[in-house]
Structures are given as structure tokens and as C-alpha cells.
Design a protein around this motif. Sequence first.
Motif, PDB file in Angstrom:
ATOM      1  N   ILE A  25      46.063  38.086  47.551  1.00  0.00           N
ATOM      2  CA  ILE A  25      46.471  36.894  46.793  1.00  0.00           C
ATOM      3  C   ILE A  25      45.283  36.343  45.999  1.00  0.00           C
ATOM      4  CG2 ILE A  25      47.162  34.466  47.024  1.00  0.00           C
ATOM      5  CD1 ILE A  25      48.969  35.319  49.348  1.00  0.00           C
ATOM      6  N   LEU A  26      44.094  36.358  46.628  1.00  0.00           N
ATOM      7  CA  LEU A  26      42.898  35.862  45.948  1.00  0.00           C
ATOM      8  C   LEU A  26      42.592  36.698  44.711  1.00  0.00           C
ATOM      9  CD1 LEU A  26      40.419  34.032  45.850  1.00  0.00           C
ATOM     10  CD2 LEU A  26      39.245  35.663  47.357  1.00  0.00           C
ATOM     11  N   ALA A  27      42.700  38.028  44.827  1.00  0.00           N
ATOM     12  CA  ALA A  27      42.445  38.905  43.683  1.00  0.00           C
ATOM     13  C   ALA A  27      43.454  38.647  42.565  1.00  0.00           C
ATOM     14  CB  ALA A  27      42.503  40.372  44.120  1.00  0.00           C
ATOM     15  N   THR A  28      44.707  38.440  42.947  1.00  0.00           N
ATOM     16  CA  THR A  28      45.748  38.144  41.950  1.00  0.00           C
ATOM     17  C   THR A  28      45.482  36.804  41.277  1.00  0.00           C
ATOM     18  OG1 THR A  28      47.329  39.357  43.332  1.00  0.00           O
ATOM     19  CG2 THR A  28      48.235  37.965  41.584  1.00  0.00           C
ATOM     20  N   ALA A  29      45.092  35.797  42.075  1.00  0.00           N
ATOM     21  CA  ALA A  29      44.793  34.466  41.528  1.00  0.00           C
ATOM     22  C   ALA A  29      43.630  34.534  40.547  1.00  0.00           C
ATOM     23  CB  ALA A  29      44.476  33.501  42.663  1.00  0.00           C
ATOM     24  N   MET A  30      42.607  35.311  40.886  1.00  0.00           N
ATOM     25  CA  MET A  30      41.456  35.456  39.995  1.00  0.00           C
ATOM     26  C   MET A  30      41.864  36.114  38.676  1.00  0.00           C
ATOM     27  SD  MET A  30      38.527  36.600  42.738  1.00  0.00           S
ATOM     28  CE  MET A  30      37.310  36.932  41.464  1.00  0.00           C
ATOM     29  N   GLY A  31      42.729  37.144  38.781  1.00  0.00           N
ATOM     30  CA  GLY A  31      43.215  37.803  37.566  1.00  0.00           C
ATOM     31  C   GLY A  31      44.002  36.860  36.675  1.00  0.00           C
ATOM     32  N   CYS A  32      44.874  36.055  37.290  1.00  0.00           N
ATOM     33  CA  CYS A  32      45.680  35.096  36.523  1.00  0.00           C
ATOM     34  C   CYS A  32      44.804  34.011  35.906  1.00  0.00           C
ATOM     35  CB  CYS A  32      46.733  34.460  37.433  1.00  0.00           C
ATOM     36  SG  CYS A  32      48.063  35.583  37.902  1.00  0.00           S
ATOM     37  N   ALA A  33      43.853  33.504  36.682  1.00  0.00           N
ATOM     38  CA  ALA A  33      42.950  32.470  36.164  1.00  0.00           C
ATOM     39  C   ALA A  33      42.141  33.011  34.990  1.00  0.00           C
ATOM     40  CB  ALA A  33      42.021  31.980  37.271  1.00  0.00           C
ATOM     41  N   PHE A  34      41.696  34.252  35.104  1.00  0.00           N
ATOM     42  CA  PHE A  34      40.932  34.873  34.014  1.00  0.00           C
ATOM     43  C   PHE A  34      41.781  34.975  32.754  1.00  0.00           C
ATOM     44  CE2 PHE A  34      39.584  38.685  31.661  1.00  0.00           C
ATOM     45  CZ  PHE A  34      38.266  38.346  31.410  1.00  0.00           C
ATOM     46  N   LEU A  35      43.033  35.410  32.914  1.00  0.00           N
ATOM     47  CA  LEU A  35      43.927  35.547  31.757  1.00  0.00           C
ATOM     48  C   LEU A  35      44.150  34.195  31.087  1.00  0.00           C
ATOM     49  CD1 LEU A  35      47.216  37.595  31.582  1.00  0.00           C
ATOM     50  CD2 LEU A  35      47.124  35.289  30.674  1.00  0.00           C
ATOM     51  N   ILE A  36      44.472  33.171  31.881  1.00  0.00           N
ATOM     52  CA  ILE A  36      44.804  31.858  31.318  1.00  0.00           C
ATOM     53  C   ILE A  36      43.596  31.229  30.646  1.00  0.00           C
ATOM     54  CG2 ILE A  36      45.521  29.507  31.905  1.00  0.00           C
ATOM     55  CD1 ILE A  36      47.302  30.696  34.080  1.00  0.00           C
ATOM     56  N   VAL A  37      42.443  31.249  31.328  1.00  0.00           N
ATOM     57  CA  VAL A  37      41.236  30.619  30.768  1.00  0.00           C
ATOM     58  C   VAL A  37      40.790  31.344  29.506  1.00  0.00           C
ATOM     59  CG1 VAL A  37      38.801  30.122  31.170  1.00  0.00           C
ATOM     60  CG2 VAL A  37      40.471  29.683  32.968  1.00  0.00           C
ATOM     61  N   LEU A  38      40.859  32.671  29.514  1.00  0.00           N
ATOM     62  CA  LEU A  38      40.455  33.443  28.343  1.00  0.00           C
ATOM     63  C   LEU A  38      41.357  33.125  27.158  1.00  0.00           C
ATOM     64  CD1 LEU A  38      38.478  35.665  27.373  1.00  0.00           C
ATOM     65  CD2 LEU A  38      40.243  37.343  27.956  1.00  0.00           C
ATOM     66  N   ALA A  39      42.668  33.137  27.384  1.00  0.00           N
ATOM     67  CA  ALA A  39      43.596  32.853  26.290  1.00  0.00           C
ATOM     68  C   ALA A  39      43.533  31.391  25.868  1.00  0.00           C
ATOM     69  CB  ALA A  39      45.019  33.210  26.713  1.00  0.00           C
ATOM     70  N   SER A  40      43.169  30.494  26.803  1.00  0.00           N
ATOM     71  CA  SER A  40      43.115  29.065  26.474  1.00  0.00           C
ATOM     72  C   SER A  40      42.057  28.761  25.421  1.00  0.00           C
ATOM     73  CB  SER A  40      42.830  28.247  27.738  1.00  0.00           C
ATOM     74  OG  SER A  40      41.480  28.390  28.160  1.00  0.00           O
ATOM     75  N   VAL A  41      41.050  29.626  25.312  1.00  0.00           N
ATOM     76  CA  VAL A  41      40.031  29.441  24.271  1.00  0.00           C
ATOM     77  C   VAL A  41      40.676  29.577  22.891  1.00  0.00           C
ATOM     78  CG1 VAL A  41      37.901  30.357  23.288  1.00  0.00           C
ATOM     79  CG2 VAL A  41      38.185  30.258  25.769  1.00  0.00           C
ATOM     80  N   GLY A  42      41.543  30.584  22.746  1.00  0.00           N
ATOM     81  CA  GLY A  42      42.253  30.763  21.481  1.00  0.00           C
ATOM     82  C   GLY A  42      43.161  29.586  21.180  1.00  0.00           C
ATOM     83  N   PHE A  43      43.896  29.121  22.204  1.00  0.00           N
ATOM     84  CA  PHE A  43      44.786  27.971  22.018  1.00  0.00           C
ATOM     85  C   PHE A  43      43.988  26.708  21.681  1.00  0.00           C
ATOM     86  CE2 PHE A  43      47.725  30.717  24.316  1.00  0.00           C
ATOM     87  CZ  PHE A  43      48.942  30.416  23.738  1.00  0.00           C
TER      88      PHE A  43
END
Length: 451
Positions: A25-43
Amino acid sequence: MKLSDQFRFVRQNMKKNRTRVYMTILATAMGCAFLIVLASVGFGLQKSVVKEMTERRIMTQIDVYGQETTESGGYRQLDDKDVQEFEEMSDVKAVTRRKMLQQEGFYSIGNYQQSTQTVVANFPSEIKAGFELSEGSLGKDKAEVVVGYNFPLNLVEKGEQKEEMFDEQGQLKEEFRYNGKLIGETIELTVSKMEDGKKIEKVFPLEVVGISKKPTKEWAEDRSVYISEELLKEIEEFTGTPKGVVLDSANQLNLADLEASKNTFDDVKVYAKNMEAVQGIVDELKENDYATYSVVNELKEVNLMFAIAKAGLIFIGTIAILIASIGIYNTMTMAVTERAPDIGIMKAIGANPRTIKRIFLLESSYIGLIGAFIGTVVSYGISYAVNFVIPIIIKQAFGEETTPEIVFSDIPLSLPIICIVICYGVTILSGLRPAQRATKVDVLRAMRREV
């Protein structure tokens, strides 16, 4: 087996291997957080750019610069005929047209003075477009003028202007400003021309009857003086040139071209009734070979550019989730191996293979959705920290202060939804193979724990 029983069975099994499940679950959470934070820069950057554009421009405003001519391939200036054509177009709210005095107007009142732009405006159309007065009224006589809101704020005493008279933003400090009333007072406009190599000046006394409303944006300034068409004609009679152009030996302009521009406008803007009508008006103007600019068109290009950038960032972030899916696959494969006896018992008592498959898919879904939820919560915290910390880092490292309008990270609702959908799809695919394997477990071998 009821669906509620399947959920209960999944939760019990997950508790048996807490450490492994928690790490997955921790690995999945880290992957999701990475995706959201990375894309949030564009937004975030898109939000900043769009906000900057929409604040600096009126969304329904269309600038018309001229019409392309077939003879020369250049553009001619607009005249009354063009303005009338624009006003007859559907969904047009107003058409403003301005002429500019082609020399800097030098204004003085008492011991105060300033140089600024002089504008001849059609006030009925300006009012339709949103022009308002903070005090006074519109001019009715040729010697009556309206001044911009910032005009009195920039009247400075005659003489040498010193650096200490201005603040850090280049604005005149209050103690050096003209502090008298302006409405009803006489200001003098000094206009010049060149004759036989000598500069000749003429003073036009004008009465201030109105002051425009304060600009809605802090960065905007209106220091213009709005004069009548009749006064412009008097200035033209004095200078002998259209719009008061100053001619000298170093300024060899074609008099025929100058005369042709006498009845043309220097600034024409078309205002649509609403933002939805802007594109239709722009398209019609372009069909008639008019050169136009609209912030709506620019927004489309900006949004397209950022859409491509955001898609790329989301793709890169998805790779992190795909890496986390390896852990989910490993966890589910181990779960099938360890629960072989349970699978054998379920098959022995007649459990449908689809039910067994659904149980393992439910478990992988649990892991993925819990990880996505935790990653989303964490990403909001990281986004807040990014917007708070980065300006401090920039100030400390480069000595530059960022404006409050700049957003480095922004997470709209659509971004977590996209992340959850991607994460759910990946976890289902990760758990699909182990789930299929569970349905093929042989009952007798499973009871002997020989899977």
C-alpha cells in the motif's frame, strides 16, 4: 458466498500479512503521490498563466489592427466605414475608436506639470464598453476634457525631478503630488511644431470636467487626457499636419500618407456581448481580411500547450504506479500460494471459480484504492508545502521575490480522479493473473499444500 462475506474474507486475509500488505500500500501511495504532485506542476503553471492573461485583458475584447489590402499586401488603417461595419455585426456590444495626438502632450496646472498621452475618444461607445467616471461629467465643449484617474497622481512640481521623489515602484510619493482639486480647474496643453528649423509652441487652455474611474487592476494606470474632435482639429490647424505630427528635417514623412491617415483611427476595439460570441466575431473579421487579436484565441493555444505538457507529466507519473504494480503482483501471487488450502476448501464445498477470482481481485483493488487515497491526501500536503517553500527558496538563493499570483502546484478535483482511475486499472491488471491462477488450483494438491 455473499458479497459481504467476500469482503469480510478479504479483510481477514489482509490482516494475516499486515507488514507485506502495508508495504505494498505504501509503494502504491508513493506512486500516486508522485503522479499527482508531478502533474500538479503543469496545472499550477497553467492556472498562473491563464490568470495573468485574463486579468490583464478583457475576455470579450477584440483588438482590430487593420485590413489587409490586395494591392500591396500590407494593412490599411481603419476608418468610420469599418467601425460602422463592425457595429452592424451580430453579438457586438460596442466598438471603441480612438485617435492619438502624434506628439506627447505637455500639461501644466499652476506650478505642476506632466507629459502624457492625449486621446480623442468616442465617449458613447466608450461608455457602452465599460468606461466610467469616478467624479465629474463628460465634456460637452471643445475646451472641456476628461483626465485619467492617475493623471493627478503624476503631476509633479516644475523643475528638476529627483530620485527621492519616487518610491520603489517608480510612483511619485504623496508629499510631492498635486494636492489641489482638479474638477473645474484649468490645465494648459502645450503643443509644438517645427518651422524653419525652430520650435514653435502654442498653449491651449482646457477645463477639467471629469476624472475616469480607478482601474480595477493595481498594475494598470490611466494617465491619458481625453480631448474633443474639435480641439484636435484646432491642433491640426496649428501644426499643419494630421493628428499633430511634428515634422522636421530628420523626420521626412510622406505628406500624402499623412493626409490619408487623417481620418483613420489609431486604436479600434470590438467588444462582444459575451465570451461565447468572441470566436464567431473573430472568425467573421478574419474572413474579411481584418488583423485581429483576442485573448480567447491565445487562451486556446496556451491551454493546448499545457494539455500536452500535463499529458506528458501524467504519463511519467503513471510509470511510478506501474512500478508499484510489481509489488501488488508479488503480494497477490504470495497470497495465492499461502491460501492454497483455503482455496481448496472453497472449491471442495462447491465455490464457483468466479467467486474465488473475485475475492482476489477485491483484495488487489483494496490495496490499490487505499494506496490511491493515502497518496492523494499526501499529495495535497506536498502541494501546499511546495507553494509555501519554493518562493522562500527562490528569494534566499536568487534574491528575487515571486508574485503571489504564481502557483507552482495546483491539484484540481479531476487530477485525483484521473490518478484513482489509473491506479485502479493497474491494480486490477496486477491482480488478474494471480486471481486466474487461484481458480486453477487443484483441490487435492491444495489440501496437501503442494501448489
